[in-house]
Design a protein around this motif. Structure first.
Motif, PDB file in Angstrom:
ATOM      1  N   PRO A 196       0.706  -1.096  -0.007  1.00  0.00           N
ATOM      2  CA  PRO A 196      -0.027  -0.085   0.006  1.00  0.00           C
ATOM      3  C   PRO A 196       0.918   1.293   0.175  1.00  0.00           C
ATOM      4  O   PRO A 196       0.489   2.220  -0.509  1.00  0.00           O
ATOM      5  CB  PRO A 196      -0.827  -0.187   1.264  1.00  0.00           C
ATOM      6  N   ASP A 197       2.019   1.215   0.481  1.00  0.00           N
ATOM      7  CA  ASP A 197       2.909   2.528   0.619  1.00  0.00           C
ATOM      8  C   ASP A 197       3.813   2.606  -0.481  1.00  0.00           C
ATOM      9  O   ASP A 197       4.725   3.288  -0.312  1.00  0.00           O
ATOM     10  CB  ASP A 197       3.444   2.897   1.916  1.00  0.00           C
ATOM     11  N   HIS A 198       3.780   1.677  -1.416  1.00  0.00           N
ATOM     12  CA  HIS A 198       4.685   1.661  -2.558  1.00  0.00           C
ATOM     13  C   HIS A 198       6.140   1.218  -2.191  1.00  0.00           C
ATOM     14  O   HIS A 198       6.918   1.578  -3.098  1.00  0.00           O
ATOM     15  CB  HIS A 198       4.605   2.848  -3.422  1.00  0.00           C
ATOM     16  N   LEU A 199       6.423   0.822  -1.192  1.00  0.00           N
ATOM     17  CA  LEU A 199       7.746   0.508  -0.539  1.00  0.00           C
ATOM     18  C   LEU A 199       7.872  -1.150  -0.363  1.00  0.00           C
ATOM     19  O   LEU A 199       6.597  -1.771   0.244  1.00  0.00           O
ATOM     20  CB  LEU A 199       8.165   1.253   0.710  1.00  0.00           C
ATOM     21  N   PRO A 200       8.821  -1.619  -0.547  1.00  0.00           N
ATOM     22  CA  PRO A 200       8.995  -3.037  -0.312  1.00  0.00           C
ATOM     23  C   PRO A 200       9.185  -3.482   1.130  1.00  0.00           C
ATOM     24  O   PRO A 200       9.383  -2.679   1.852  1.00  0.00           O
ATOM     25  CB  PRO A 200      10.217  -3.587  -1.073  1.00  0.00           C
TER      26      PRO A 200
END
Ligand code: FAD
Length: 259
Positions: A196-200
């Motif tokens: 959801p926050d576009h970070l792995p």
């Protein structure tokens, strides 16, 4: 613009050149990394359970071919990482974000680099589940030009979408008019592992000691693979990490109970 990419459409306002941009052929890069690692492979062995000891610590995995015991397990199952995490009793909310790529017939150096329209940046950062398309056109040393990029959250739907393909082709031809007369050899699709926050999610999972995650890299997992490997290696060997891994904590997605 014309000097950098002679076949770009006329009348474009301007551009940004990234001199450090590089390309790899992902399957070849993975093969080289695997060979260099000396790792033992168990291909085609699906993990069906994560084994945990009496204190809750992870102690290996179960596969149809038998158990593999290990003091640490790294969940690197890409778009399916949420399911693997669930086998260990923890939540990592990875979702598939579908994308199509068109591959043209081989061409002489018509497109020199990876060239994308500025709205691509906004599409990448968007949280919308709806279809987004922006022009990403990438020449390759082998000749074919790769054309993307679409993003949509439609689960694991593998149906070919003519609408998406049409949009990608039209946008690419608008950026590089020469492509309008070029044949597409094939199209393929894949599912980016989206968090959801576009970070792995990278590193040890405090909820399941011995479990580490290296997943959720969305549309940048090839480029981010070596740095991810370094972070995981540092965690496994208890040596200083090459960068601050706090933003990638696997347990950062707190379950919110309904108000
Ligand atoms: C259209 C498109 C364009 C992209 N373009 C780029 C780009 O330009 N640059 C870039 O860096 N990235 C790009 N990406 C993203 C990149 O492909 C992914 O981020 C990357 O492949 C993720 O790698 P991974 O190793 O985490 O997962 P994967 O490569 O998906 O590997 C996960 C593996 O785990 C296996 N697995 C799953 N469940 C189990 C289980 N229970 N037991 C055993 N094995 C299991 C799967 O079979 C799979 O082999 C693109 C993706 C798409 C879809």
């Amino acid at each position: 613009l014309h000097d950098a990419e002679p076949h770009l459409a006329a009348g474009l306002a301007g551009g940004v050149l990234y001199p450090q941009d590089a390309q790899v052929q992902p399957a070849l890069a993975a093969a080289h990394l695997l060979r260099a690692s000396g790792a033992r492979l168990h291909l085609g062995a699906e993990v069906t359970a994560v084994l945990r000891g009496p204190g809750g610590a992870v102690r290996g995995v179960r596969t149809p071919r038998g158990d593999l015991l290990a003091p640490a397990v790294v969940n690197a199952t890409g778009t399916w990482a949420g399911e693997l995490a669930a086998l260990a009793g923890v939540t990592v909310p990875v979702l598939p974000r579908r994308g199509f790529v068109l591959v043209t017939e081989p061409l002489p150096r018509v497109v020199r680099r990876k060239v994308y329209a500025a709205d691509y940046v906004a599409d990448v950062a968007s949280d919308s589940a709806a279809l987004q398309t922006s022009a990403v056109v990438e020449g390759t040393p082998a000749g074919p030009v790769l054309i993307g990029a679409s993003r949509e959250r439609v689960g694991f739907d593998r149906t070919l979408s003519v609408e998406v393909i049409r949009r990608l082709a039209a946008r690419a031809a608008a950026l590089f008019p020469v492509l309008a007369g070029v044949r597409v050899m094939r199209a393929y699709q894949g599912f980016r592992p989206y968090l959801p926050d576009h970070l792995p999610a990278i590193g040890p999972d405090p909820r399941a000691p011995g479990l580490l995650h290296a997943c959720g890299h969305e549309g940048a997992g090839i480029g981010l693979a070596p740095a991810t490997g370094q972070l995981i290696a540092a965690a496994l060997t208890a040596t200083p990490a090459p960068l601050d891994a706090a933003p990638f904590r696997p347990d950062r997605f707190v379950e919110r109970s309904p108000a």
